[in-house]
Motif scaffolding. Structure first.
Motif, short mmCIF file in Angstrom:
data_model
loop_
_atom_site.label_atom_id
_atom_site.label_comp_id
_atom_site.label_asym_id
_atom_site.label_seq_id
_atom_site.Cartn_x
_atom_site.Cartn_y
_atom_site.Cartn_z
N THR A 66 0.86 -1.18 0.00
CA THR A 66 0.00 0.00 0.00
C THR A 66 0.90 1.23 0.00
OG1 THR A 66 -1.75 -1.13 1.20
CG2 THR A 66 -1.78 1.27 1.25
N GLY A 67 0.67 2.13 -0.97
CA GLY A 67 1.48 3.34 -1.10
C GLY A 67 0.63 4.58 -0.94
N ALA A 68 1.17 5.71 -1.42
CA ALA A 68 0.49 6.99 -1.27
C ALA A 68 -0.85 7.02 -1.99
CB ALA A 68 1.38 8.11 -1.79
N SER A 69 -0.99 6.23 -3.06
CA SER A 69 -2.24 6.20 -3.83
C SER A 69 -3.14 5.04 -3.43
CB SER A 69 -1.92 6.12 -5.33
OG SER A 69 -1.17 7.24 -5.74
N GLY A 70 -2.82 4.36 -2.35
CA GLY A 70 -3.62 3.23 -1.92
C GLY A 70 -2.94 1.92 -2.26
N ALA B 20 -8.16 -6.88 0.63
CA ALA B 20 -8.28 -6.17 1.89
C ALA B 20 -7.99 -4.70 1.65
CB ALA B 20 -7.30 -6.74 2.91
N GLY B 21 -8.85 -3.81 2.17
CA GLY B 21 -8.66 -2.38 1.99
C GLY B 21 -9.26 -1.83 0.71
N MET B 22 -9.91 -2.66 -0.11
CA MET B 22 -10.46 -2.19 -1.37
C MET B 22 -11.43 -1.03 -1.17
SD MET B 22 -10.70 -2.74 -4.78
CE MET B 22 -10.41 -4.47 -5.21
N ALA B 23 -12.25 -1.09 -0.13
CA ALA B 23 -13.28 -0.07 0.06
C ALA B 23 -12.68 1.31 0.27
CB ALA B 23 -14.17 -0.45 1.24
N THR B 24 -11.59 1.40 1.02
CA THR B 24 -11.02 2.70 1.36
C THR B 24 -9.73 3.01 0.63
OG1 THR B 24 -9.98 1.64 3.29
CG2 THR B 24 -12.07 2.78 3.65
N LEU B 25 -9.02 2.00 0.15
CA LEU B 25 -7.71 2.20 -0.48
C LEU B 25 -7.65 1.63 -1.90
CD1 LEU B 25 -5.53 1.15 2.60
CD2 LEU B 25 -5.92 3.49 1.80
N GLY B 26 -8.81 1.41 -2.51
CA GLY B 26 -8.84 0.69 -3.78
C GLY B 26 -9.02 1.53 -5.02
N ASP B 27 -8.88 2.86 -4.94
CA ASP B 27 -9.11 3.69 -6.12
C ASP B 27 -8.19 3.31 -7.28
OD1 ASP B 27 -11.12 5.03 -4.85
OD2 ASP B 27 -9.95 6.83 -4.41
N GLU B 28 -6.91 3.08 -6.98
CA GLU B 28 -5.97 2.72 -8.04
C GLU B 28 -6.31 1.36 -8.64
OE1 GLU B 28 -1.30 1.57 -8.21
OE2 GLU B 28 -1.75 3.53 -7.33
N LEU B 29 -6.72 0.42 -7.81
CA LEU B 29 -7.11 -0.89 -8.33
C LEU B 29 -8.32 -0.76 -9.25
CD1 LEU B 29 -6.78 -3.31 -5.27
CD2 LEU B 29 -5.07 -2.71 -6.99
N ARG B 30 -9.31 0.02 -8.83
CA ARG B 30 -10.50 0.17 -9.66
C ARG B 30 -10.19 0.86 -10.98
NH1 ARG B 30 -12.95 0.40 -4.39
NH2 ARG B 30 -12.23 2.55 -4.08
N ALA B 31 -9.21 1.76 -10.96
CA ALA B 31 -8.86 2.48 -12.19
C ALA B 31 -8.00 1.64 -13.13
CB ALA B 31 -8.12 3.77 -11.82
N VAL B 32 -7.18 0.74 -12.59
CA VAL B 32 -6.17 0.06 -13.39
C VAL B 32 -6.52 -1.38 -13.74
CG1 VAL B 32 -3.77 -0.76 -13.36
CG2 VAL B 32 -4.32 1.55 -12.55
N LEU B 33 -7.04 -2.13 -12.78
CA LEU B 33 -7.13 -3.58 -12.97
C LEU B 33 -8.02 -4.03 -14.14
CD1 LEU B 33 -7.09 -5.22 -9.43
CD2 LEU B 33 -5.24 -4.88 -11.04
N PRO B 34 -9.23 -3.47 -14.32
CA PRO B 34 -10.04 -4.00 -15.44
C PRO B 34 -9.32 -3.91 -16.78
CG PRO B 34 -11.40 -2.71 -13.96
CD PRO B 34 -9.98 -2.49 -13.52
N GLY B 35 -8.69 -2.76 -17.08
CA GLY B 35 -7.98 -2.61 -18.34
C GLY B 35 -6.77 -3.52 -18.45
N GLU B 36 -6.01 -3.67 -17.35
CA GLU B 36 -4.82 -4.51 -17.40
C GLU B 36 -5.17 -5.99 -17.51
OE1 GLU B 36 -1.35 -3.79 -17.40
OE2 GLU B 36 -2.35 -1.99 -18.17
N LEU B 37 -6.22 -6.41 -16.83
CA LEU B 37 -6.62 -7.80 -16.96
C LEU B 37 -7.14 -8.10 -18.36
CD1 LEU B 37 -8.33 -8.34 -13.48
CD2 LEU B 37 -6.14 -9.26 -14.25
N ALA B 38 -7.82 -7.12 -18.98
CA ALA B 38 -8.25 -7.30 -20.37
C ALA B 38 -7.05 -7.38 -21.30
CB ALA B 38 -9.17 -6.15 -20.78
N ARG B 39 -6.06 -6.52 -21.06
CA ARG B 39 -4.90 -6.48 -21.95
C ARG B 39 -4.00 -7.69 -21.76
NH1 ARG B 39 0.39 -4.38 -22.17
NH2 ARG B 39 0.35 -3.83 -19.95
N GLU B 40 -3.77 -8.10 -20.52
CA GLU B 40 -2.80 -9.16 -20.25
C GLU B 40 -3.39 -10.57 -20.32
OE1 GLU B 40 0.39 -8.89 -19.81
OE2 GLU B 40 0.55 -6.71 -19.78
#
Length: 338
Positions: free
Chosen positions: A44-48, A82-102
């Motif tokens: 977990t970093g500065a962006s969650g 764990a922490g998705m609700a409060t620290l998951g903004d980066e995951l929500r922004a990145v994961l769908p596109g990366e999982l589609a691409r990779e």
């Protein structure tokens, strides 16, 4: 195994304070899963929660599972963290596109670990689930909306969790070392057996990036001392009360129907030293609820969410923080076996 099973295959992941687990299973039978794991918690970093670090661990394991199953691409994926609700903004922004691409997966559910714990424990039934390991969060739903309690992390909450119990035990040990009231000589002995001399503990603990997991590692020592040490027993009784209060805060009210309450997570493996006071606390706080055994764990819950998503029918109500469902157009050629 082959990739030709009706309904395709789905990918699930469970990211928590003790590491990352990944599983691949036929959508028609999520219980028949291949699995892999990493013992390194996602940073977990500065962006969650760091999406790059999660993907760095997830993608190699997913590709190996796809190779073992002889599957080209998963038809859906569910990631619980764990922490998705409060620290998951980066995951929500990145994961769908990366999982589609990779991996060429076009249907993705991103969930708080509390939601995957709920899906694994109760499935599509109203009630409440307490997920407790390193951290602790309670979630409840009437299948229309969600309620959550705690899950605020080891500095602000997670009351009754492994990290909370471990920290309370270490504090009691240090009180005994200092000669202050409320100390426990038994816990001080366990501290020194596990970590070395008590004065060196801050230097060992504070620089660690996995402090919650280190604190939680001492919780079993508190349980071992509870039978003969009143301070340790009090810590576990207080933990049980915190857990019961969180469950009561999220359980649907009696008019909503039969409220089932399930417990899931590694914390409850410590057995009677915690479970006996917890049963008493639940009876006090939730007299209308019916305790039930959890049908499965958060990883099985992530697979169940992915299987429902593959079938086009969400298993549990979406929520902008707790459960986000996305669909991304892909070529279905992917790079999963690259």
């Amino acid at each position: 195994m082959t990739g030709g099973d009706a309904g395709g295959w789905v990918l699930g992941a469970d990211s928590g304070g003790s590491g990352l687990r990944v599983a691949l299973a036929p959508a028609a039978d999520p219980s028949s899963a291949l699995s892999a794991s990493s013992g390194e918690p996602v940073r977990t970093g500065a962006s969650g929660i760091e999406a790059a670090h999660l993907l760095e661990q997830l993608l190699p394991m997913a590709r190996e599972l796809l190779r073992r199953a002889g599957v080209a691409v998963p038809v859906a994926a569910a990631i619980g963290a764990a922490g998705m609700a409060t620290l998951g903004d980066e995951l929500r922004a990145v994961l769908p596109g990366e999982l589609a691409r990779e991996l060429a997966v076009g249907r993705v559910a991103l969930a708080a670990d509390a939601v995957t714990a709920y899906a694994g424990a109760l499935g599509r039934r109203p009630g409440a689930v307490v997920a407790a390991g390193t951290g602790m969060i309670a979630t409840g739903t009437d299948l229309v909306s969600w309620r959550r309690a705690d899950g605020w992390g080891h500095l602000l909450g997670d009351c009754g969790s492994g990290a909370w119990i471990g920290r309370a035990g270490l504090e009691a040990a240090l009180r005994a070392h200092d000669g202050r009231a409320g100390g426990s000589r038994a816990l001080l002995e366990r501290l020194e057996d596990v970590f070395g001399p008590a004065p060196a503990l801050p230097g060992l603990l504070y620089p660690r990036t996995d402090r919650p997991a280190v604190l939680a590692s001492f919780a079993p020592e508190v349980a071992r001392c509870a039978a003969d040490d009143p301070v340790a027993a009090r810590i576990l009784a207080d933990a049980a009360q915190h857990i019961a209060e969180a469950a009561a805060a999220v359980c649907p009210a009696p008019p909503a129907g039969d409220c089932q309450v399930a417990l899931t997570g590694g914390l409850f493996a410590m057995g009677d030293p915690l479970l006996v006071p917890l049963r008493d606390a639940l009876a006090r706080e939730l007299p209308h609820a019916r305790p039930v055994s959890a049908a499965g764990d958060p990883l099985s819950g992530s697979l169940a969410l992915a299987a429902a998503l593959a079938g086009g029918t969400p298993m549990l109500p979406p929520d902008p923080r707790l459960l986000v469902l996305t669909t991304t157009l892909t070529s279905q050629t992917g790079t999963g076996n690259r």
